[in-house]
Design a protein around this motif. Sequence first.
Motif, PDB file in Angstrom:
ATOM      1  N   ILE A   1      -5.467  33.614  18.407  1.00 22.15           N
ATOM      2  CA  ILE A   1      -5.538  35.024  18.034  1.00 22.15           C
ATOM      3  C   ILE A   1      -4.195  35.408  17.430  1.00 22.15           C
ATOM      4  CG2 ILE A   1      -5.837  37.368  18.897  1.00 22.15           C
ATOM      5  CD1 ILE A   1      -7.716  36.252  20.995  1.00 22.15           C
ATOM      6  N   LYS A   2      -4.181  35.529  16.113  1.00 25.49           N
ATOM      7  CA  LYS A   2      -2.920  35.699  15.375  1.00 25.49           C
ATOM      8  C   LYS A   2      -2.975  37.011  14.600  1.00 25.49           C
ATOM      9  CE  LYS A   2      -2.148  30.697  14.942  1.00 25.49           C
ATOM     10  NZ  LYS A   2      -0.991  30.628  15.825  1.00 25.49           N
ATOM     11  N   ILE A   3      -2.627  38.087  15.287  1.00 23.64           N
ATOM     12  CA  ILE A   3      -2.737  39.426  14.728  1.00 23.64           C
ATOM     13  C   ILE A   3      -1.345  39.978  14.429  1.00 23.64           C
ATOM     14  CG2 ILE A   3      -3.659  41.748  15.079  1.00 23.64           C
ATOM     15  CD1 ILE A   3      -5.764  39.514  15.107  1.00 23.64           C
ATOM     16  N   ILE A   4      -1.206  40.613  13.265  1.00 27.49           N
ATOM     17  CA  ILE A   4       0.007  41.362  12.915  1.00 27.49           C
ATOM     18  C   ILE A   4      -0.421  42.759  12.475  1.00 27.49           C
ATOM     19  CG2 ILE A   4       1.915  41.571  11.281  1.00 27.49           C
ATOM     20  CD1 ILE A   4       2.132  38.566  11.187  1.00 27.49           C
ATOM     21  N   PRO A   5       0.155  43.801  13.079  1.00 27.17           N
ATOM     22  CA  PRO A   5       1.121  43.791  14.180  1.00 27.17           C
ATOM     23  C   PRO A   5       0.475  43.321  15.477  1.00 27.17           C
ATOM     24  CG  PRO A   5       1.010  45.963  13.109  1.00 27.17           C
ATOM     25  CD  PRO A   5      -0.136  45.176  12.613  1.00 27.17           C
TER      26      PRO A   5
ATOM     27  N   THR B   1     -13.757  45.082  21.445  1.00 25.06           N
ATOM     28  CA  THR B   1     -14.365  44.100  22.346  1.00 25.06           C
ATOM     29  C   THR B   1     -15.274  43.186  21.543  1.00 25.06           C
ATOM     30  OG1 THR B   1     -14.354  45.706  24.162  1.00 25.06           O
ATOM     31  CG2 THR B   1     -15.764  43.768  24.412  1.00 25.06           C
ATOM     32  N   VAL B   2     -15.057  41.890  21.665  1.00 28.12           N
ATOM     33  CA  VAL B   2     -15.947  40.889  21.083  1.00 28.12           C
ATOM     34  C   VAL B   2     -16.463  40.027  22.223  1.00 28.12           C
ATOM     35  CG1 VAL B   2     -16.208  39.007  19.429  1.00 28.12           C
ATOM     36  CG2 VAL B   2     -14.559  40.845  18.958  1.00 28.12           C
ATOM     37  N   ASP B   3     -17.788  39.970  22.378  1.00 30.66           N
ATOM     38  CA  ASP B   3     -18.381  39.072  23.367  1.00 30.66           C
ATOM     39  C   ASP B   3     -19.583  38.387  22.732  1.00 30.66           C
ATOM     40  OD1 ASP B   3     -20.496  40.914  23.441  1.00 30.66           O
ATOM     41  OD2 ASP B   3     -19.719  41.920  25.231  1.00 30.66           O
ATOM     42  N   GLY B   4     -20.335  37.649  23.519  1.00 27.93           N
ATOM     43  CA  GLY B   4     -21.448  36.888  22.970  1.00 27.93           C
ATOM     44  C   GLY B   4     -22.555  37.738  22.380  1.00 27.93           C
ATOM     45  N   ARG B   5     -22.565  39.028  22.729  1.00 25.94           N
ATOM     46  CA  ARG B   5     -23.620  39.915  22.243  1.00 25.94           C
ATOM     47  C   ARG B   5     -23.253  40.633  20.960  1.00 25.94           C
ATOM     48  NH1 ARG B   5     -23.883  43.337  27.588  1.00 25.94           N
ATOM     49  NH2 ARG B   5     -21.647  43.039  27.214  1.00 25.94           N
ATOM     50  N   GLY B   6     -21.951  40.762  20.688  1.00 29.10           N
ATOM     51  CA  GLY B   6     -21.573  41.476  19.481  1.00 29.10           C
ATOM     52  C   GLY B   6     -20.157  42.017  19.527  1.00 29.10           C
ATOM     53  N   ILE B   7     -19.908  43.035  18.700  1.00 30.98           N
ATOM     54  CA  ILE B   7     -18.580  43.620  18.519  1.00 30.98           C
ATOM     55  C   ILE B   7     -18.681  45.119  18.779  1.00 30.98           C
ATOM     56  CG2 ILE B   7     -16.717  44.045  16.865  1.00 30.98           C
ATOM     57  CD1 ILE B   7     -17.823  41.575  15.296  1.00 30.98           C
ATOM     58  N   LYS B   8     -17.698  45.648  19.505  1.00 33.71           N
ATOM     59  CA  LYS B   8     -17.648  47.085  19.736  1.00 33.71           C
ATOM     60  C   LYS B   8     -16.220  47.569  19.535  1.00 33.71           C
ATOM     61  CE  LYS B   8     -18.959  50.768  22.940  1.00 33.71           C
ATOM     62  NZ  LYS B   8     -19.563  51.117  24.255  1.00 33.71           N
ATOM     63  N   VAL B   9     -16.089  48.665  18.784  1.00 32.49           N
ATOM     64  CA  VAL B   9     -14.782  49.291  18.573  1.00 32.49           C
ATOM     65  C   VAL B   9     -14.901  50.752  18.982  1.00 32.49           C
ATOM     66  CG1 VAL B   9     -12.911  49.737  16.952  1.00 32.49           C
ATOM     67  CG2 VAL B   9     -14.423  47.775  16.581  1.00 32.49           C
ATOM     68  N   VAL B  10     -14.031  51.193  19.877  1.00 33.45           N
ATOM     69  CA  VAL B  10     -14.022  52.590  20.296  1.00 33.45           C
ATOM     70  C   VAL B  10     -12.637  53.172  20.024  1.00 33.45           C
ATOM     71  CG1 VAL B  10     -15.769  52.177  22.067  1.00 33.45           C
ATOM     72  CG2 VAL B  10     -13.343  52.127  22.689  1.00 33.45           C
ATOM     73  N   ALA B  11     -12.605  54.477  19.764  1.00 35.95           N
ATOM     74  CA  ALA B  11     -11.335  55.152  19.466  1.00 35.95           C
ATOM     75  C   ALA B  11     -11.527  56.641  19.661  1.00 35.95           C
ATOM     76  CB  ALA B  11     -10.894  54.851  18.039  1.00 35.95           C
ATOM     77  N   ASN B  12     -10.416  57.345  19.746  1.00 36.85           N
ATOM     78  CA  ASN B  12     -10.459  58.805  19.815  1.00 36.85           C
ATOM     79  C   ASN B  12     -10.681  59.431  18.443  1.00 36.85           C
ATOM     80  OD1 ASN B  12      -9.911  59.011  22.642  1.00 36.85           O
ATOM     81  ND2 ASN B  12      -7.749  58.571  22.217  1.00 36.85           N
ATOM     82  N   LYS B  13     -10.161  58.767  17.405  1.00 40.37           N
ATOM     83  CA  LYS B  13     -10.225  59.296  16.050  1.00 40.37           C
ATOM     84  C   LYS B  13     -10.665  58.192  15.084  1.00 40.37           C
ATOM     85  CE  LYS B  13      -8.594  63.520  16.735  1.00 40.37           C
ATOM     86  NZ  LYS B  13      -9.350  64.743  16.372  1.00 40.37           N
TER      87      LYS B  13
ATOM     88  N   TYR C   1      -8.217  51.038  12.178  1.00 34.93           N
ATOM     89  CA  TYR C   1      -7.238  50.026  12.575  1.00 34.93           C
ATOM     90  C   TYR C   1      -7.903  48.904  13.368  1.00 34.93           C
ATOM     91  CZ  TYR C   1      -3.858  53.455  10.983  1.00 34.93           C
ATOM     92  OH  TYR C   1      -3.156  54.348  10.219  1.00 34.93           O
ATOM     93  N   GLY C   2      -8.953  49.239  14.108  1.00 34.63           N
ATOM     94  CA  GLY C   2      -9.716  48.190  14.779  1.00 34.63           C
ATOM     95  C   GLY C   2     -10.344  47.233  13.777  1.00 34.63           C
ATOM     96  N   ILE C   3     -10.789  47.761  12.652  1.00 30.06           N
ATOM     97  CA  ILE C   3     -11.358  46.912  11.597  1.00 30.06           C
ATOM     98  C   ILE C   3     -10.294  45.995  11.012  1.00 30.06           C
ATOM     99  CG2 ILE C   3     -12.348  46.955   9.262  1.00 30.06           C
ATOM    100  CD1 ILE C   3     -13.787  49.571  10.128  1.00 30.06           C
ATOM    101  N   GLN C   4      -9.074  46.506  10.866  1.00 33.42           N
ATOM    102  CA  GLN C   4      -7.999  45.650  10.339  1.00 33.42           C
ATOM    103  C   GLN C   4      -7.691  44.500  11.297  1.00 33.42           C
ATOM    104  OE1 GLN C   4      -7.669  46.460   7.255  1.00 33.42           O
ATOM    105  NE2 GLN C   4      -8.858  48.284   7.819  1.00 33.42           N
ATOM    106  N   THR C   5      -7.776  44.769  12.599  1.00 31.00           N
ATOM    107  CA  THR C   5      -7.601  43.689  13.578  1.00 31.00           C
ATOM    108  C   THR C   5      -8.762  42.708  13.501  1.00 31.00           C
ATOM    109  OG1 THR C   5      -6.265  45.042  15.068  1.00 31.00           O
ATOM    110  CG2 THR C   5      -7.436  43.192  16.052  1.00 31.00           C
ATOM    111  N   LEU C   6      -9.983  43.232  13.401  1.00 33.58           N
ATOM    112  CA  LEU C   6     -11.158  42.364  13.271  1.00 33.58           C
ATOM    113  C   LEU C   6     -11.033  41.471  12.045  1.00 33.58           C
ATOM    114  CD1 LEU C   6     -14.024  41.627  14.263  1.00 33.58           C
ATOM    115  CD2 LEU C   6     -14.881  43.491  12.814  1.00 33.58           C
TER     116      LEU C   6
END
Length: 652
Positions: A34-38, A123-135, A141-146
């Motif tokens: 898992i090589k994420i920047i930042p 969250t990435v698990d065997g069922r799929g991907i979920k991104v939660v945020a306040n805004k 930014y979750g998409i940029q990490t994905l």
Amino acid sequence: MIKRFKRLAGLITIMGGLLSGNVLLGQGNPPESIKIIPEPVSVLPGTGTFSLPSQLVVSYQGIEKGENEQMDYVKAAFIRTMHQQNNSIQIKEAASAASKADVRFELLLKEDTALKQEGYRLTVDGRGIKVVANKPAGLFYGIQTLRQLMPVMEMTTGAIHEQQIVGIPCVVIADYPRFGWRGLMLDVSRHFFTKQEVMDYIQEMSHYKYNMFHWHLTDDEGWRIQIKAFPKLTSVGAWNVKKTGYFGTFSPVTADDKYDYGGFYTQEDIKEVVAFAKAHFINVLPELDMPGHSMAAIASYPELSCTPGADKYHVRSGEAGFMDWTDSGIVAHYDNTLCPANPKVYDFLDKVFGEVAELFPFGYIHIGGDECAKTFWKINPEIQALMKKEHLKNMDEVQSYFEKKVEKIVESKGKKVIGWDEILEGGVAPNAAIMSWRGEKGGIAASKMKHDVVMSPTTYAYLDYMQGDPALEPRVYASLRLKKAYQFDPVPAGADPAFIKGGQANLWSEQLYNIRHAQYMTWPRGLAIAECLWTPKHQKNWDSFVSRVEAQFALFDRDSVKYAPSMYDPDIAVSQNGDSTLKITLLKELDNIDLYYSVDNSFPDNFYPRYTVPFDLPKDAAMLRVISYRDGKPIGRLITINRNDLEKRNKK
């Protein structure tokens, strides 16, 4: 024939951070795969992968918060990211939030205070991907990490991706930024970049969670923004004479030269760029540099000066002899300043800032204030009269008088002023924010005075500086290595952190002739600054960062973004022994490379002498060549330096 594409993948190592309720605990280093920047605040790795189906169902929840426009940006970013990964993937939006979906984006109706305004939980698990945020910004930014979690698909047959299974490592990431101001500055005045090139640059910076694009629009070499009240600013001020070589050393302009090199952005162009940036959750900070660095404006409207002969001035083309930087200050040979004693200047600025304020929604306008040469002010009777009338004791107070008048104009347009740290001298305008570039001293002082501060010191954040040995890099007067940039801390010792808004890197364009070189100078040092502005300070780790930088190189290659491999190349230092022989010292930025060299005019490889300690250059050797290897393969560029240049280094 369509060939199979390789992909980069790895096993997940079980290590990482913890999530405990709403408290986010950081970890040492992220797992190897898992090589994420930042680097995220917290990474909790799982086991296995989630395989992206060829038919991808996506749901969006929480839109009832009234964030419809920004959620459209999130949707567009996700589709763009998926198609960049595999352009044959089919994406379908779920009929309702309750529908079964492979990917879920959710705006939290009850705020998670730990995530703040720009944070997210992925969250990435065997069922799929979920991104939660306040805004919506957090979802973006979750998409940029994905984007960085997905293995890079290497292309071998043009733009078509062969459909194949893409496995995304299972993981829980909770993340939010350390600072709210995370910026990059691009100077389009010294050399003009097209609207599309600017938008491409904005998109590249958005991948690494930058949220501020500082647009340096005016300088001695060009006025780049259309002002309808003053058409000569672009019909005259946007054009100079094309010259190639080292800016600042060019030959004088002749009567036969044509002022046809440059360009400008129409107000419709500006609106389009601002809208594009907004769709990438980036604010645009316009800069109109004044009272110095104003030759393009004065060449267009000489009445803005109070120096006789200004009507003979032209937009500067980078020729030598314009100014001298001395130990006692800047000496100007041409008056490139707006005149603080000239009432026409303030009428001009009132109209200019009125149009600028309408074009840029962001709350600040940058007014420059740097490197203002007072050479002509000191001998000007109008300036002397102003000083007497306003009880100004010195030239710094004259500039301060100007800045305070400008602040009132800018504030009358509903905006706030930010300027370079020189505006502290002579008395800072009451409400101005400070951008500290001459080291950290100005920012520290401004924070103690309770002025908002953005740190961008040359020491760490000037991307126009050379990033490797001068034998390889285009010549600039200073160097900034990747490792040094990674040491940037926007809150230096002695500063009041309550007033540090964040920081940014600056890319001045005197030596940038095209956007490919702008990319080369930005990346990977822009990655270092991005991490310094986002990641908790205690989590930063150089060795981990280097590994993650190399993962980004694969993304840059896929997306045809140019970057510098300078971290693989050594710096070559020269000293002199007592017997006048030259001693060569090779300085590595990375510990896991080996250096091999030759002094016999041939081309070294890993069968040549390996550098271990400083060595003497043989008396009659004509040149030195050095190359870097890792794991038995060349990884750096071949450096060749002749003896004359080595001797010059010794003298320096």
